[in-house]
Design an enzyme around this catalytic site. Structure first.
Site, PDB file in Angstrom:
ATOM      1  N   CYS A  89      -0.533 -13.526  -2.562  1.00 10.11           N
ATOM      2  CA  CYS A  89       0.891 -13.360  -2.838  1.00 10.11           C
ATOM      3  C   CYS A  89       1.356 -14.072  -4.101  1.00 10.11           C
ATOM      4  O   CYS A  89       2.300 -14.862  -4.048  1.00 10.11           O
ATOM      5  CB  CYS A  89       1.692 -13.814  -1.636  1.00 10.11           C
ATOM      6  SG  CYS A  89       1.331 -12.836  -0.178  1.00 10.11           S
ATOM      7  N   GLU A  90       0.691 -13.848  -5.194  1.00 11.20           N
ATOM      8  CA  GLU A  90       1.132 -14.373  -6.486  1.00 11.20           C
ATOM      9  C   GLU A  90       0.815 -13.333  -7.545  1.00 11.20           C
ATOM     10  O   GLU A  90      -0.284 -12.766  -7.536  1.00 11.20           O
ATOM     11  CB  GLU A  90       0.374 -15.660  -6.849  1.00 11.20           C
ATOM     12  CG  GLU A  90       0.481 -16.707  -5.789  1.00 11.20           C
ATOM     13  CD  GLU A  90       0.440 -18.134  -6.319  1.00 11.20           C
ATOM     14  OE1 GLU A  90       0.347 -18.312  -7.555  1.00 11.20           O
ATOM     15  OE2 GLU A  90       0.498 -19.035  -5.484  1.00 11.20           O
TER      16      GLU A  90
END
Ligand SMILES: *Cc1c(COP(=O)(O)O)cnc(C)c1O
Length: 424
Positions: free
Chosen positions: A351-352
């Protein structure tokens, strides 16, 4: 989309020596079809060409022995710290360096002779130093005067030590892995190192065998090493000089690292000029012994968009922090369609937005379900694997001449839960 045509042959040159494409088009590394390994152990998967690592260890040892009598090599084990790798190094008859108790425990479990262990660290706790002394490690590298205070307390007979010096050399590499320049957090500047050596010379328990320096990692030139040797020679005559490691490797087409022989030639040439002839030289390479001989295999989960075209795989920054930490560039291929193809964004599952494994990498017609192999992941990727987004740290398979063996199993969800002690 830009169309790039990367010849399969050129790409194979970034994979372990002898890597090839099978009759049905599948990538074969160390005699093992990556697709078979992925079937057996799943993805993401770390694969290591064990035979190639052994050959590299022998090549460096030979190069060093040929150029300096009374020399030895230790593996900087943080580059790939698992029991099987320690066992391999023990088998090959070399020692290792460790940074802290965890690596020390693994080194001992892997059968490394404690006398051949060098202990590093800029923040060694009393407990870690006690473990090292009790294990009978050969050398402890003094990073600061607190190390001296602690060792004076806990050594009962005698312990050989080196003093880590900042040689004032800043090689051209990533900021995060340059360690030899003024202001480095590792070791002591020359005047403070002199004072530490003077103090140690009065100790009944700590015997100063010599000095140590390590100027950084992924260094692609040899000239800084000559300056390093000259700088540490200024500290005086000792029995042992540990010159560190750090020579870089080839991750991508444009990287052109010096050969191991050239690196050792520069070190020993400088040693002949500046150091006592009968001194023992130690080198401690990490990355160059393992990086080129490891591969990470992923499965493509999704493909979307045309410009850019995102190819998302089932791993990412949880198994390769080199990209996020330094912006290291890698190369990759679909294992069933090697080389060629159009440029895509190979991204991870985390999640980046920064979780891009390789930006602008040519892949040939990647589809969900395909396997993608990233080359030269044999150093520091396994080391820095983490559980981001609940990722289970990948297994490690060693391959030797077509025979694979699992040496680290995949982490499980049960492993996660087993550490959580709150029951409700
Ligand atoms: C990391 C390290 C090495 C090895 O560096 P590589 O770039 O992996 O060769 C050697 N010595 C010390 C003290 C280190 O911290």
């Amino acid at each position: 989309m830009t169309v790039e045509t990367t010849a399969a042959a050129e790409l194979l040159g970034l994979f372990p020596p002898g890597s090839r494409v099978d009759a049905d088009g599948e990538l074969v590394v160390a005699g093992c079809r990556l697709a078979d390994l992925a079937d057996a152990w799943g993805t993401p998967l770390y694969v290591v060409d064990e035979t190639a690592v052994r050959a590299q260890v022998r090549r460096l040892r030979q190069a060093l022995e040929d150029r300096w009598q009374g020399s030895r090599m230790v593996f900087a084990s943080k580059a790939f710290p698992c029991t099987a790798m320690y066992r391999l190094m023990a088998d090959e008859g070399i020692g290792v360096d460790v940074a802290g108790a965890g690596e020390l425990v693994m080194a001992l479990a892997g059968g490394i002779d404690p006398a051949r262990i060098v202990v590093h660290g800029n923040a060694k706790t009393t407990a870690e130093l006690r473990l090292a002394v009790e294990a009978g490690v050969g050398l402890i590298v003094i990073d600061n005067t607190d190390d001296i205070d602690r060792l004076e307390e806990l050594v009962s007979s005698e312990q050989s030590v080196l003093v880590r010096v900042i040689p004032g050399v800043r090689p051209d590499t990533y900021e995060a892995v340059a360690t030899g320049q003024a202001g480095s957090k590792f070791g002591l500047p020359v005047p403070a190192a002199r004072a530490a050596i003077a103090r140690l010379r009065h100790s009944d328990k700590l015997r100063v065998e010599g000095v140590h320096a390590h100027i950084g990692s992924q260094i692609l030139a040899t000239e800084p090493y000559a300056r390093e040797v000259e700088a540490i020679a200024g500290l005086g005559d000792f029995a042992t000089y540990n010159l560190g490691g750090g020579l870089g490797v080839r991750y991508t087409y444009t990287d052109d690292p010096p050969s191991p022989e050239h690196w050792i030639e520069v070190l020993t040439e400088a040693a002949r000029r500046h150091l006592p002839r009968d001194a023992e030289l130690i080198i401690e390479p990490g990355r160059m012994l393992v990086a080129p001989f490891g591969v990470t295999v992923y499965r493509v989960v999704s493909v979307k968009g045309d410009d850019p075209r995102f190819v998302a795989v089932d791993g990412g920054m949880a198994d390769n922090m080199e990209v996020a930490l330094y912006g290291q560039r890698f190369e990759a291929t679909v294992t069933s369609r090697v080389g060629g193809g159009s440029s895509v964004e190979l991204v991870g599952r985390h999640c980046e937005s920064g979780d891009r494994l390789i930006s602008g990498v040519p892949l040939r017609d990647p589809r969900p379900g395909d396997l993608v192999a990233v080359a030269a992941t044999g150093a520091y990727c396994y080391t820095m694997a983490n559980n981001y987004n609940g990722a289970m740290r990948p297994p490690v398979v060693f391959c030797a001449d077509g025979v694979p063996r699992l040496v680290v199993r995949r982490e499980t969800h049960a492993d996660f839960l087993s550490r959580d002690v709150a029951s409700s």
